[in-house]
Design a protein around this motif. Structure first.
Motif, PDB file in Angstrom:
ATOM      1  N   ARG A  19       0.831  -1.208   0.000  1.00  0.00           N
ATOM      2  CA  ARG A  19       0.000   0.000   0.000  1.00  0.00           C
ATOM      3  C   ARG A  19       0.863   1.255   0.000  1.00  0.00           C
ATOM      4  NH1 ARG A  19      -3.633  -3.337   3.048  1.00  0.00           N
ATOM      5  NH2 ARG A  19      -2.461  -2.926   4.960  1.00  0.00           N
ATOM      6  N   ALA A  20       2.004   1.214   0.721  1.00  0.00           N
ATOM      7  CA  ALA A  20       2.904   2.362   0.752  1.00  0.00           C
ATOM      8  C   ALA A  20       3.475   2.652  -0.629  1.00  0.00           C
ATOM      9  CB  ALA A  20       4.039   2.119   1.749  1.00  0.00           C
ATOM     10  N   ARG A  21       3.598   1.640  -1.465  1.00  0.00           N
ATOM     11  CA  ARG A  21       4.081   1.813  -2.838  1.00  0.00           C
ATOM     12  C   ARG A  21       2.970   2.307  -3.765  1.00  0.00           C
ATOM     13  NH1 ARG A  21       8.526  -0.386  -5.331  1.00  0.00           N
ATOM     14  NH2 ARG A  21      10.093  -1.432  -4.060  1.00  0.00           N
ATOM     15  N   GLY A  22       1.756   2.357  -3.258  1.00  0.00           N
ATOM     16  CA  GLY A  22       0.623   2.735  -4.096  1.00  0.00           C
ATOM     17  C   GLY A  22       0.021   1.557  -4.825  1.00  0.00           C
ATOM     18  N   ALA A  23       0.363   0.339  -4.398  1.00  0.00           N
ATOM     19  CA  ALA A  23      -0.144  -0.874  -5.035  1.00  0.00           C
ATOM     20  C   ALA A  23      -1.338  -1.430  -4.264  1.00  0.00           C
ATOM     21  CB  ALA A  23       0.959  -1.936  -5.119  1.00  0.00           C
ATOM     22  N   ASP A  24      -2.141  -2.232  -4.940  1.00  0.00           N
ATOM     23  CA  ASP A  24      -3.308  -2.877  -4.330  1.00  0.00           C
ATOM     24  C   ASP A  24      -2.907  -4.285  -3.890  1.00  0.00           C
ATOM     25  OD1 ASP A  24      -5.710  -3.929  -3.555  1.00  0.00           O
ATOM     26  OD2 ASP A  24      -6.634  -3.868  -5.540  1.00  0.00           O
ATOM     27  N   PRO A 114      10.939   7.524   2.594  1.00  0.00           N
ATOM     28  CA  PRO A 114       9.765   8.356   2.864  1.00  0.00           C
ATOM     29  C   PRO A 114       8.522   7.859   2.136  1.00  0.00           C
ATOM     30  CG  PRO A 114      11.262   9.488   1.374  1.00  0.00           C
ATOM     31  CD  PRO A 114      11.983   8.266   1.859  1.00  0.00           C
ATOM     32  N   ALA A 115       7.382   7.978   2.799  1.00  0.00           N
ATOM     33  CA  ALA A 115       6.116   7.588   2.185  1.00  0.00           C
ATOM     34  C   ALA A 115       5.745   8.589   1.102  1.00  0.00           C
ATOM     35  CB  ALA A 115       5.014   7.515   3.240  1.00  0.00           C
ATOM     36  N   GLY A 116       5.182   8.115   0.023  1.00  0.00           N
ATOM     37  CA  GLY A 116       4.769   8.997  -1.064  1.00  0.00           C
ATOM     38  C   GLY A 116       4.411   8.178  -2.291  1.00  0.00           C
ATOM     39  N   LEU A 117       3.746   8.822  -3.241  1.00  0.00           N
ATOM     40  CA  LEU A 117       3.258   8.104  -4.419  1.00  0.00           C
ATOM     41  C   LEU A 117       3.938   8.516  -5.715  1.00  0.00           C
ATOM     42  CD1 LEU A 117      -0.578   8.069  -3.650  1.00  0.00           C
ATOM     43  CD2 LEU A 117       1.126   6.285  -3.200  1.00  0.00           C
ATOM     44  N   SER A 118       4.674   9.653  -5.704  1.00  0.00           N
ATOM     45  CA  SER A 118       5.297  10.116  -6.945  1.00  0.00           C
ATOM     46  C   SER A 118       6.574  10.867  -6.631  1.00  0.00           C
ATOM     47  CB  SER A 118       4.336  11.023  -7.716  1.00  0.00           C
ATOM     48  OG  SER A 118       4.187  12.273  -7.049  1.00  0.00           O
ATOM     49  N   GLU A 119       7.264  11.312  -7.686  1.00  0.00           N
ATOM     50  CA  GLU A 119       8.541  12.006  -7.524  1.00  0.00           C
ATOM     51  C   GLU A 119       8.397  13.301  -6.720  1.00  0.00           C
ATOM     52  OE1 GLU A 119       8.493  14.359 -11.827  1.00  0.00           O
ATOM     53  OE2 GLU A 119       9.798  12.625 -11.523  1.00  0.00           O
ATOM     54  N   THR A 120       7.191  13.841  -6.654  1.00  0.00           N
ATOM     55  CA  THR A 120       7.000  15.067  -5.868  1.00  0.00           C
ATOM     56  C   THR A 120       7.162  14.811  -4.374  1.00  0.00           C
ATOM     57  OG1 THR A 120       4.602  14.700  -5.773  1.00  0.00           O
ATOM     58  CG2 THR A 120       5.441  16.043  -7.596  1.00  0.00           C
ATOM     59  N   ASP A 121       7.126  13.534  -3.974  1.00  0.00           N
ATOM     60  CA  ASP A 121       7.268  13.175  -2.563  1.00  0.00           C
ATOM     61  C   ASP A 121       8.682  12.728  -2.215  1.00  0.00           C
ATOM     62  OD1 ASP A 121       4.469  13.556  -1.936  1.00  0.00           O
ATOM     63  OD2 ASP A 121       4.088  11.732  -3.088  1.00  0.00           O
ATOM     64  N   ASN A 122       9.607  12.793  -3.187  1.00  0.00           N
ATOM     65  CA  ASN A 122      10.994  12.420  -2.923  1.00  0.00           C
ATOM     66  C   ASN A 122      11.658  13.451  -2.016  1.00  0.00           C
ATOM     67  OD1 ASN A 122      10.627  10.213  -4.591  1.00  0.00           O
ATOM     68  ND2 ASN A 122      11.545  11.185  -6.382  1.00  0.00           N
ATOM     69  N   LEU A 123      12.699  13.002  -1.311  1.00  0.00           N
ATOM     70  CA  LEU A 123      13.356  13.846  -0.309  1.00  0.00           C
ATOM     71  C   LEU A 123      14.767  14.215  -0.761  1.00  0.00           C
ATOM     72  CD1 LEU A 123      13.343  15.055   2.599  1.00  0.00           C
ATOM     73  CD2 LEU A 123      14.246  12.843   3.377  1.00  0.00           C
ATOM     74  N   THR A 124      15.012  15.508  -0.939  1.00  0.00           N
ATOM     75  CA  THR A 124      16.361  15.975  -1.267  1.00  0.00           C
ATOM     76  C   THR A 124      17.227  15.933  -0.011  1.00  0.00           C
ATOM     77  OG1 THR A 124      15.547  17.423  -3.032  1.00  0.00           O
ATOM     78  CG2 THR A 124      17.744  17.887  -2.153  1.00  0.00           C
ATOM     79  N   VAL A 125      18.308  15.161  -0.075  1.00  0.00           N
ATOM     80  CA  VAL A 125      19.155  14.996   1.114  1.00  0.00           C
ATOM     81  C   VAL A 125      20.510  15.687   0.964  1.00  0.00           C
ATOM     82  CG1 VAL A 125      18.048  12.833   1.785  1.00  0.00           C
ATOM     83  CG2 VAL A 125      20.022  12.775   0.248  1.00  0.00           C
ATOM     84  N   LYS A 126      20.813  16.177  -0.237  1.00  0.00           N
ATOM     85  CA  LYS A 126      22.120  16.797  -0.447  1.00  0.00           C
ATOM     86  C   LYS A 126      22.087  17.603  -1.738  1.00  0.00           C
ATOM     87  CE  LYS A 126      26.929  15.444  -1.527  1.00  0.00           C
ATOM     88  NZ  LYS A 126      27.833  14.278  -1.678  1.00  0.00           N
ATOM     89  N   LEU A 335      16.472  11.000  -2.084  1.00  0.00           N
ATOM     90  CA  LEU A 335      16.020   9.699  -1.595  1.00  0.00           C
ATOM     91  C   LEU A 335      14.608   9.479  -2.127  1.00  0.00           C
ATOM     92  CD1 LEU A 335      16.235   7.158   0.161  1.00  0.00           C
ATOM     93  CD2 LEU A 335      15.516   8.551   2.124  1.00  0.00           C
ATOM     94  N   LEU A 336      14.441   8.439  -2.943  1.00  0.00           N
ATOM     95  CA  LEU A 336      13.141   8.200  -3.557  1.00  0.00           C
ATOM     96  C   LEU A 336      12.118   7.739  -2.532  1.00  0.00           C
ATOM     97  CD1 LEU A 336      13.959   6.508  -6.989  1.00  0.00           C
ATOM     98  CD2 LEU A 336      13.990   8.920  -6.320  1.00  0.00           C
ATOM     99  N   CYS A 337      10.887   8.196  -2.705  1.00  0.00           N
ATOM    100  CA  CYS A 337       9.797   7.794  -1.817  1.00  0.00           C
ATOM    101  C   CYS A 337       9.328   6.389  -2.182  1.00  0.00           C
ATOM    102  CB  CYS A 337       8.646   8.800  -1.895  1.00  0.00           C
ATOM    103  SG  CYS A 337       7.740   8.757  -3.464  1.00  0.00           S
ATOM    104  N   THR A 338       8.437   5.845  -1.371  1.00  0.00           N
ATOM    105  CA  THR A 338       7.970   4.464  -1.563  1.00  0.00           C
ATOM    106  C   THR A 338       7.338   4.259  -2.932  1.00  0.00           C
ATOM    107  OG1 THR A 338       5.921   5.101  -0.415  1.00  0.00           O
ATOM    108  CG2 THR A 338       7.629   4.008   0.896  1.00  0.00           C
ATOM    109  N   GLY A 339       6.546   5.235  -3.389  1.00  0.00           N
ATOM    110  CA  GLY A 339       5.852   5.073  -4.654  1.00  0.00           C
ATOM    111  C   GLY A 339       6.720   5.264  -5.879  1.00  0.00           C
TER     112      GLY A 339
END
Length: 444
Positions: A19-24, A114-126, A335-339
């Motif tokens: 579910r965290a990946r956006g999958a059923d 990080p939890a999220g469904l698309s690239e907009t939820d990715n976390l910039t770490v550096k 760092l890519l989010c789950t989705g």
């Protein structure tokens, strides 16, 4: 691939991670418990009946030896055989269904992803480097390249179709220089061993790294390849697909092998062309060379002990980053989010290079820790020799990342080093590979 025992014992966790990946979970797992239970019951019943058949066979032998009538026992044996044949077919069918379910489950992302469904939820770490301040309006690489005569899209379309390009003159030489520079840095400084693998692989190799059967539409297959057979768990040794990345042949070098622990980590680098159908990218990045059917890449692949894979992941990512830093190309680590994390990966860092001609960051490398997911699919193991391991065979952890995508490095140089007069400076690190050339100017 996930371990069957793990999924059985941690089904709720698996569902949560899906579910965290956006999958059923229902679509991927179906009624997993019922399928697994029915399979186990069929196997248990089959084993019980086989034991009974063996007892009856001994009775038949004893009766005949004693000169007694064994007809009734023989009739029961025949009936048992018919029942066993049906049970074996049922068990084989259920086993195949369960195998297909396991093959379709993506890797479980790490808790720190990080939890999220698309690239907009990715976390910039550096973030590294200063974006170039240009005294003119920067142009995208396709305009600069065509104006200089070092990129030719029209002739590429004539000979091959859309999403191809021809590099000309200094443009072709720059591509070659980038490849040599990357390989030299990774082998001479970072300690990787260079590999030149085949550019075509069989279905079992693509299954091992997770591209098949789920992502067949994104691959170029030859006429002897059969994705439906892969879905049934049937593999031929002599079918062929063009590689989407060197990750596939290099990871599969050790498929079905047990590695010597003393060799770990094994660090390999390879230059190859890569071929992608881009079936899911219709209408995306149609300008320039961001998304091509054929492109070049230098890949980094590692095989590591499980307890060291996090450290090796960080080292691999830093090795890719050093290419950008040496070329003085501004970038950020994300760092890519789950989705947004790939099917086989447990954790992925993307490196995104700054492109002033487009005013945005674009991915130039994905550095992933797959943990044991690929190793289990490809059966790559090692035997720990320490006291804790006690010689029990375990799956290695596999890691890989682009070190870097050559075409995207090429275009990043064109956009970041462009000059007001339309020429392009050559980064100092690449000048020895360009015969001392310091600037690309329009070719006649």
């Amino acid at each position: 691939m996930l371990d069957l025992g793990f999924v059985r014992g941690n089904l709720e966790l698996v569902e949560e991670k899906l579910r965290a990946r956006g999958a059923d979970p229902a679509a991927l797992l179906g009624d997993f418990r019922a399928l697994d239970q029915n399979r186990r019951e069929a196997i248990t019943t089959s084993e019980r009946l086989k034991a009974r058949r063996n007892e009856l066979s001994q009775q038949v032998g004893a009766l005949k030896k004693a000169g007694q009538d064994a007809t009734a026992v023989m009739d029961e044996t025949r009936a048992l055989k018919e029942e066993l044949d049906k049970l074996d077919q049922t068990a084989a069918s259920l086993d195949d269904q369960l195998r297909q379910v396991l093959a379709g489950i993506p890797n479980l992302t790490r808790d720190e992803v990080p939890a999220g469904l698309s690239e907009t939820d990715n976390l910039t770490v550096k973030t590294w480097g200063e974006k170039p301040v240009l005294a003119f309006e920067p142009k995208p690489h396709w305009e600069v390249g065509e104006a200089l005569g070092i990129l030719d899209f029209e002739r590429a379309a004539k000979i091959s179709g859309a999403r191809f390009v021809v590099y000309m003159g200094a443009g072709a030489r720059l591509e070659r220089a980038i490849i040599s520079f990357m390989l030299d840095l990774h082998t001479q400084k970072h300690g990787y061993r260079e590999v030149l693998p085949p550019f075509m692989v069989n279905s079992k190799s693509l299954f091992g790294t997770g591209q098949l059967p789920k992502f067949a539409e994104d691959l170029f297959r030859c006429s002897d390849a059969d994705v439906e057979a892969v879905g049934r768990g049937e593999f031929k040794d002599n079918d062929h697909w063009l590689i989407p990345t060197a990750e596939v042949p290099v990871t599969n070098l050790y498929r079905d092998e047990i590695l010597d622990e003393a060799r770990l980590p094994i660090c390999l680098t390879a230059y190859t062309p890569c071929f992608r159908a881009e079936a899911g990218a219709a209408g995306k990045d149609t300008r320039g060379i961001i998304r091509q059917h054929q492109f070049q890449k230098v890949e980094l692949v590692k095989f590591a002990r499980p307890e060291e894979s996090d450290l090796e992941h960080e080292k691999l990512t830093r090795d890719a980053e050093e290419i950008l830093e040496t070329l003085k190309l501004p970038y950020r680590r994300v760092l890519l989010c789950t989705g947004d994390t790939g099917f086989s990966s447990a954790k992925t860092f993307d490196l995104e290079v700054w492109l002033p001609g487009q005013g945005l960051y674009r991915e130039i490398s994905s550095c992933s820790n797959f943990e044991a997911f690929q190793a289990r699919r490809a059966n790559i193991r090692y035997r720990p020799t320490g006291a804790a391991g006690k010689g029990k065979i375990e799956f290695v952890h596999t890691l890989n990342g682009s070190g870097l995508a050559v075409g995207r490095t090429w275009l990043a140089i064109i956009e970041n080093y462009q000059q007001a007069d339309g020429s392009v400076l050559i980064p100092e690190a690449l000048r020895p590979y360009m015969g001392g050339l310091e600037r690309i100017v329009k070719e006649s």
